[in-house]
Design a protein around this motif. Structure first.
Motif, PDB file in Angstrom:
ATOM      1  N   VAL A 172       0.856  -1.191   0.000  1.00  0.00           N
ATOM      2  CA  VAL A 172       0.000   0.000   0.000  1.00  0.00           C
ATOM      3  C   VAL A 172       0.892   1.240   0.000  1.00  0.00           C
ATOM      4  O   VAL A 172       2.083   1.155   0.304  1.00  0.00           O
ATOM      5  N   TRP A 173       0.309   2.375  -0.340  1.00  0.00           N
ATOM      6  CA  TRP A 173       1.035   3.649  -0.375  1.00  0.00           C
ATOM      7  C   TRP A 173       0.320   4.602   0.593  1.00  0.00           C
ATOM      8  O   TRP A 173      -0.518   5.395   0.179  1.00  0.00           O
ATOM      9  N   PRO A 174       0.595   4.525   1.878  1.00  0.00           N
ATOM     10  CA  PRO A 174      -0.128   5.338   2.851  1.00  0.00           C
ATOM     11  C   PRO A 174       0.330   6.800   2.851  1.00  0.00           C
ATOM     12  O   PRO A 174       1.405   7.118   2.321  1.00  0.00           O
ATOM     13  N   ASP A 175      -0.482   7.681   3.446  1.00  0.00           N
ATOM     14  CA  ASP A 175      -0.148   9.109   3.489  1.00  0.00           C
ATOM     15  C   ASP A 175       1.206   9.355   4.160  1.00  0.00           C
ATOM     16  O   ASP A 175       1.967  10.220   3.740  1.00  0.00           O
ATOM     17  N   GLU A 176       1.476   8.585   5.207  1.00  0.00           N
ATOM     18  CA  GLU A 176       2.738   8.776   5.937  1.00  0.00           C
ATOM     19  C   GLU A 176       3.941   8.529   5.023  1.00  0.00           C
ATOM     20  O   GLU A 176       4.961   9.214   5.112  1.00  0.00           O
ATOM     21  N   LEU A 177       3.798   7.556   4.131  1.00  0.00           N
ATOM     22  CA  LEU A 177       4.874   7.261   3.188  1.00  0.00           C
ATOM     23  C   LEU A 177       5.019   8.408   2.195  1.00  0.00           C
ATOM     24  O   LEU A 177       6.125   8.801   1.823  1.00  0.00           O
ATOM     25  N   ASP A 178       3.876   8.936   1.773  1.00  0.00           N
ATOM     26  CA  ASP A 178       3.890  10.052   0.834  1.00  0.00           C
ATOM     27  C   ASP A 178       4.664  11.239   1.411  1.00  0.00           C
ATOM     28  O   ASP A 178       5.465  11.870   0.726  1.00  0.00           O
ATOM     29  N   GLU A 179       4.428  11.522   2.694  1.00  0.00           N
ATOM     30  CA  GLU A 179       5.143  12.628   3.342  1.00  0.00           C
ATOM     31  C   GLU A 179       6.648  12.359   3.367  1.00  0.00           C
ATOM     32  O   GLU A 179       7.455  13.250   3.089  1.00  0.00           O
ATOM     33  N   ALA A 180       7.020  11.131   3.678  1.00  0.00           N
ATOM     34  CA  ALA A 180       8.444  10.777   3.703  1.00  0.00           C
ATOM     35  C   ALA A 180       9.042  10.880   2.298  1.00  0.00           C
ATOM     36  O   ALA A 180      10.169  11.372   2.125  1.00  0.00           O
ATOM     37  N   PHE A 181       8.299  10.449   1.286  1.00  0.00           N
ATOM     38  CA  PHE A 181       8.759  10.536  -0.103  1.00  0.00           C
ATOM     39  C   PHE A 181       8.989  11.995  -0.517  1.00  0.00           C
ATOM     40  O   PHE A 181       9.965  12.315  -1.185  1.00  0.00           O
ATOM     41  N   GLU A 182       8.056  12.862  -0.116  1.00  0.00           N
ATOM     42  CA  GLU A 182       8.152  14.282  -0.490  1.00  0.00           C
ATOM     43  C   GLU A 182       9.424  14.921   0.067  1.00  0.00           C
ATOM     44  O   GLU A 182      10.006  15.813  -0.537  1.00  0.00           O
TER      45      GLU A 182
END
Ligand SMILES: [Zn+2]
Length: 269
Positions: A172-182
């Protein structure tokens, strides 16, 4: 941060010893197309670490100049291993490291618990110290050998390592991962399968890629292309068309500004 890619293949590697699929046969015919199991060497904090302990770990250590032993006869710069999950392809190399005097293993608590049999086997040989890794949960998929274990968070994680986020398996691609990716200067992401039907079409599984715990590249590439940092796919299964360097899919990724990680690649961060 010092970083070298030690391997870029999913479980089995390319070629896989018992597989004659086009990807594996191609790699047998062209040794330059071979890929070892996905792994990284990183220099962080106060030492050198390997991310995931694969069946190829001894050769992978030899392939990285700054992981080789010395100057003393039994002096290794390797301080420990950081684990994204408890899958055998990412952990069996721990047994290969039994000649060490001491090693640190960073993981989630649930992975540490699953690997108790390894800890028991290694106890007479070396001192293992287990600590918590900086992780973001990305799948609850348990290894087949731990199918009876309770459901829990932390079975499969993204690793945050300074400017890098490493996530070789991503269900899955959770919001928390998105923040870390950014915030990351570099992300190295699950590229196990190109499309969701690939495992069924090629006959390796009755499940889709997503059901196997891997978002396919087709489902993540557009979103990945919008990230600000450097973006690479790794953990390629031998069924993935990308294992053929001539495959047209390489062009599609290049147009999105996304790279495919290669064994031996050095990334400056
Ligand atoms: Zn194959």
């Amino acid at each position: 941060m010092r970083l070298q890619v030690l391997g870029t293949a999913a479980g089995g590697g390319v070629p896989q010893w018992n597989c004659a699929c086009p990807g594996c046969s191609g790699a047998r015919a062209h040794p330059g197309h071979r890929r070892r199991h996905a792994s990284l060497a990183v220099q962080i904090d106060d030492g050198a670490y390997v991310i995931n302990a694969t069946p190829d770990i001894a050769d992978q250590i030899e392939s990285c100049a700054w992981l080789r032993p010395g100057p003393g006869p039994r002096e290794s710069p390797l301080k420990g291993v950081i684990l994204t999950d408890a899958e055998l392809d990412h952990t069996i190399g721990l047994l290969r490291l039994r000649e060490a005097d001491a090693l640190e293993v960073r993981s989630t608590p649930v992975v540490r618990h699953a690997l108790r049999p390894f800890a028991d086997l290694l106890r007479p040989y070396l001192q293992l110290t287990w600590t918590d890794a900086d992780t973001i949960p990305v799948s609850g998929k348990r290894p087949r050998y731990a199918a009876g274990s309770p459901e829990a968070t932390g079975w499969v994680s993204a690793l945050r390592l300074g400017p890098l986020v490493y996530v070789p398996a991503m269900g899955v691609w959770p919001d928390e991962l998105d923040e870390a990716f950014e915030q990351a200067a570099c992300v190295i992401v699950d590229g196990t399968f190109w499309d969701d039907e690939e495992p069924r079409r090629t006959g390796i599984s009755a499940k889709t890629a997503t059901q196997m715990g891997h978002l396919p590249i087709e489902a993540t590439m557009e979103r990945l292309s919008r990230l600000p940092g450097r973006r690479l796919y790794t953990h390629l299964n031998n069924t993935n068309p990308l294992v053929d360097p001539a495959a047209e899919q390489h062009k599609a990724l290049a147009e999105l500004g996304i790279e495919v990680a290669a064994d031996g690649m050095v990334i400056d961060l």
